[in-house]
Design a protein around this motif. Structure first.
Motif, mmCIF file in Angstrom:
data_model
loop_
_atom_site.group_PDB
_atom_site.id
_atom_site.type_symbol
_atom_site.label_atom_id
_atom_site.label_comp_id
_atom_site.label_asym_id
_atom_site.label_seq_id
_atom_site.Cartn_x
_atom_site.Cartn_y
_atom_site.Cartn_z
ATOM 1 N N HIS A 161 0.743 -1.209 -0.145
ATOM 2 C CA HIS A 161 -0.075 0.327 -0.473
ATOM 3 C C HIS A 161 1.029 1.817 -0.269
ATOM 4 O O HIS A 161 0.779 1.895 1.144
ATOM 5 C CB HIS A 161 -0.621 0.302 1.423
ATOM 6 N N GLN A 162 2.007 1.310 -1.258
ATOM 7 C CA GLN A 162 2.683 2.405 -0.319
ATOM 8 C C GLN A 162 2.439 3.258 -2.357
ATOM 9 O O GLN A 162 1.168 2.831 -3.283
ATOM 10 C CB GLN A 162 4.629 2.046 -0.994
ATOM 11 N N ARG A 163 2.910 4.250 -3.012
ATOM 12 C CA ARG A 163 3.038 4.943 -4.167
ATOM 13 C C ARG A 163 2.502 4.343 -5.347
ATOM 14 O O ARG A 163 2.479 4.503 -6.409
ATOM 15 C CB ARG A 163 3.936 6.670 -4.623
ATOM 16 N N ARG A 164 3.434 2.930 -5.690
ATOM 17 C CA ARG A 164 3.600 2.206 -6.729
ATOM 18 C C ARG A 164 3.265 0.540 -6.446
ATOM 19 O O ARG A 164 3.454 0.143 -5.446
ATOM 20 C CB ARG A 164 5.413 2.065 -7.101
ATOM 21 N N GLN A 165 2.139 0.093 -7.388
ATOM 22 C CA GLN A 165 1.888 -0.632 -7.071
ATOM 23 C C GLN A 165 2.449 -2.086 -6.621
ATOM 24 O O GLN A 165 3.954 -1.940 -7.609
ATOM 25 C CB GLN A 165 0.909 -1.830 -8.456
ATOM 26 N N ALA A 166 3.050 -2.837 -6.163
ATOM 27 C CA ALA A 166 3.063 -3.957 -5.481
ATOM 28 C C ALA A 166 2.971 -5.526 -6.406
ATOM 29 O O ALA A 166 1.721 -5.396 -6.611
ATOM 30 C CB ALA A 166 3.141 -4.490 -4.172
ATOM 31 N N LEU A 167 4.073 -5.814 -6.469
ATOM 32 C CA LEU A 167 3.689 -6.923 -7.693
ATOM 33 C C LEU A 167 3.691 -8.211 -7.541
ATOM 34 O O LEU A 167 2.842 -8.902 -7.534
ATOM 35 C CB LEU A 167 4.116 -6.691 -9.140
ATOM 36 N N GLN A 168 4.776 -8.418 -6.415
ATOM 37 C CA GLN A 168 4.850 -9.548 -6.179
ATOM 38 C C GLN A 168 5.546 -9.018 -4.742
ATOM 39 O O GLN A 168 6.565 -8.053 -4.858
ATOM 40 C CB GLN A 168 6.042 -10.726 -7.176
ATOM 41 N N LEU A 169 5.634 -10.116 -4.036
ATOM 42 C CA LEU A 169 6.534 -9.820 -2.680
ATOM 43 C C LEU A 169 7.690 -11.207 -2.422
ATOM 44 O O LEU A 169 6.895 -12.533 -2.659
ATOM 45 C CB LEU A 169 5.424 -10.394 -1.441
ATOM 46 N N HIS A 170 8.193 -11.081 -2.040
ATOM 47 C CA HIS A 170 9.503 -12.001 -1.799
ATOM 48 C C HIS A 170 10.014 -11.833 -0.518
ATOM 49 O O HIS A 170 10.455 -10.410 0.399
ATOM 50 C CB HIS A 170 11.210 -11.757 -2.768
ATOM 51 N N ILE A 171 10.224 -13.112 0.068
ATOM 52 C CA ILE A 171 10.202 -12.988 1.754
ATOM 53 C C ILE A 171 11.371 -13.754 2.178
ATOM 54 O O ILE A 171 11.224 -15.436 1.440
ATOM 55 C CB ILE A 171 9.084 -13.503 2.176
ATOM 56 N N ARG A 172 12.008 -13.742 2.735
ATOM 57 C CA ARG A 172 13.975 -14.569 3.029
ATOM 58 C C ARG A 172 13.517 -14.551 3.904
ATOM 59 O O ARG A 172 13.559 -13.655 5.243
ATOM 60 C CB ARG A 172 14.544 -13.969 2.452
ATOM 61 N N ALA A 173 13.560 -15.860 5.057
ATOM 62 C CA ALA A 173 13.746 -16.440 6.489
ATOM 63 C C ALA A 173 15.253 -16.672 6.950
ATOM 64 O O ALA A 173 15.268 -17.976 5.701
ATOM 65 C CB ALA A 173 12.604 -16.143 6.627
ATOM 66 N N SER A 174 15.907 -16.796 7.496
ATOM 67 C CA SER A 174 17.126 -17.742 7.363
ATOM 68 C C SER A 174 17.073 -17.654 9.311
ATOM 69 O O SER A 174 17.014 -16.621 10.034
ATOM 70 C CB SER A 174 18.785 -17.136 7.176
ATOM 71 N N PHE A 175 17.363 -18.487 10.006
ATOM 72 C CA PHE A 175 18.286 -19.358 11.243
ATOM 73 C C PHE A 175 19.857 -19.057 10.886
ATOM 74 O O PHE A 175 20.253 -19.868 10.803
ATOM 75 C CB PHE A 175 17.197 -20.346 11.376
ATOM 76 N N ASP A 176 20.224 -18.504 12.151
ATOM 77 C CA ASP A 176 21.160 -18.293 12.378
ATOM 78 C C ASP A 176 21.935 -19.103 13.966
ATOM 79 O O ASP A 176 23.274 -18.948 14.057
ATOM 80 C CB ASP A 176 21.757 -17.288 12.803
ATOM 81 N N GLY A 177 20.733 -20.103 13.940
ATOM 82 C CA GLY A 177 20.928 -20.552 15.739
ATOM 83 C C GLY A 177 20.340 -19.918 16.680
ATOM 84 O O GLY A 177 20.326 -20.229 17.787
ATOM 85 N N GLU A 178 20.326 -18.901 16.512
ATOM 86 C CA GLU A 178 20.092 -17.859 17.994
ATOM 87 C C GLU A 178 18.447 -16.588 17.589
ATOM 88 O O GLU A 178 17.323 -16.417 18.045
ATOM 89 C CB GLU A 178 21.136 -16.341 17.997
ATOM 90 N N TYR A 179 18.932 -15.783 15.746
ATOM 91 C CA TYR A 179 18.347 -15.539 15.606
ATOM 92 C C TYR A 179 16.987 -15.997 14.529
ATOM 93 O O TYR A 179 18.186 -15.799 13.299
ATOM 94 C CB TYR A 179 18.747 -13.425 15.278
ATOM 95 N N VAL A 180 16.100 -15.285 13.987
ATOM 96 C CA VAL A 180 15.156 -16.140 12.980
ATOM 97 C C VAL A 180 15.530 -14.420 11.932
ATOM 98 O O VAL A 180 15.138 -13.135 12.389
ATOM 99 C CB VAL A 180 13.730 -15.596 12.392
ATOM 100 N N HIS A 181 16.182 -14.317 10.837
ATOM 101 C CA HIS A 181 16.268 -12.395 10.247
ATOM 102 C C HIS A 181 15.609 -12.892 9.023
ATOM 103 O O HIS A 181 15.347 -14.031 7.879
ATOM 104 C CB HIS A 181 17.294 -12.489 9.550
ATOM 105 N N VAL A 182 14.635 -11.854 8.596
ATOM 106 C CA VAL A 182 12.971 -12.106 7.565
ATOM 107 C C VAL A 182 13.315 -10.776 7.093
ATOM 108 O O VAL A 182 13.463 -9.518 7.263
ATOM 109 C CB VAL A 182 11.936 -12.644 8.336
ATOM 110 N N CYS A 183 12.943 -10.976 5.556
ATOM 111 C CA CYS A 183 13.460 -9.923 4.671
ATOM 112 C C CYS A 183 11.992 -9.940 3.875
ATOM 113 O O CYS A 183 11.857 -11.158 2.877
ATOM 114 C CB CYS A 183 14.733 -9.834 3.942
ATOM 115 N N PHE A 184 11.411 -8.357 4.032
ATOM 116 C CA PHE A 184 10.489 -8.455 3.110
ATOM 117 C C PHE A 184 10.633 -7.915 1.678
ATOM 118 O O PHE A 184 10.635 -6.216 2.089
ATOM 119 C CB PHE A 184 9.379 -8.130 3.093
ATOM 120 N N GLU A 185 10.620 -7.872 0.996
ATOM 121 C CA GLU A 185 10.821 -7.623 -0.441
ATOM 122 C C GLU A 185 9.938 -7.194 -1.643
ATOM 123 O O GLU A 185 9.548 -8.143 -2.174
ATOM 124 C CB GLU A 185 12.137 -7.644 -1.416
#
Length: 134
Positions: free
Chosen positions: A53-77
């Motif tokens: 819901h921003q100024r440009r239409q989002a066509l697709q969302l890419h979600i990447r999640a990784s676990f380093d043994g302590e934290y889950v890192h999540v990237c939404f693009e």
């Protein structure tokens, strides 16, 4: 060991269930408790909604999640298309505030059209005796 998942979905409200379930399933495999899984699902909704819901239409969302043994890192693009109408329909600072309540660390990456990437860090479990702040 660094486990990782990658997910690409159409940027539609009806597809957010897929993202929520995949991300919470991944976090469950990393040892997240029920309360943390609820936070992860809510954070997923908020991040995706913000990017859609921003100024440009989002066509697709890419979600990447990784676990380093302590934290889950999540990237939404967001993969974005044409401008929608010139005004954002969701204030990214409200999203940042909500996400900051749900994750240990929150970063929003902007350009002239608003946020295009949101990164979160989540602690899937708390050590015995506490001592970890969200």
């Amino acid at each position: 060991m660094n486990d990782e998942i990658l997910l690409t979905i159409p940027a539609r409200q009806s597809m957010l269930l897929v993202a929520r379930m995949a991300l919470s399933g991944f976090c469950a495999q990393c040892g997240a408790d029920v309360d943390t899984l609820d936070d992860v699902r809510t954070a997923c909704d908020e991040a995706c909604y913000c990017l859609m819901h921003q100024r440009r239409q989002a066509l697709q969302l890419h979600i990447r999640a990784s676990f380093d043994g302590e934290y889950v890192h999540v990237c939404f693009e967001a993969e974005r298309g044409a401008p929608v109408d010139g005004t954002a329909k969701h204030d990214p600072e409200i999203a940042r505030g909500i996400l900051s309540l749900l994750a240990c660390q929150v970063e929003l990456d902007y350009d002239a059209d608003g946020p295009w990437r949101i990164q979160l860090q989540v602690c899937p479990s708390f050590p015995a005796g506490g001592g970890h702040e969200r």
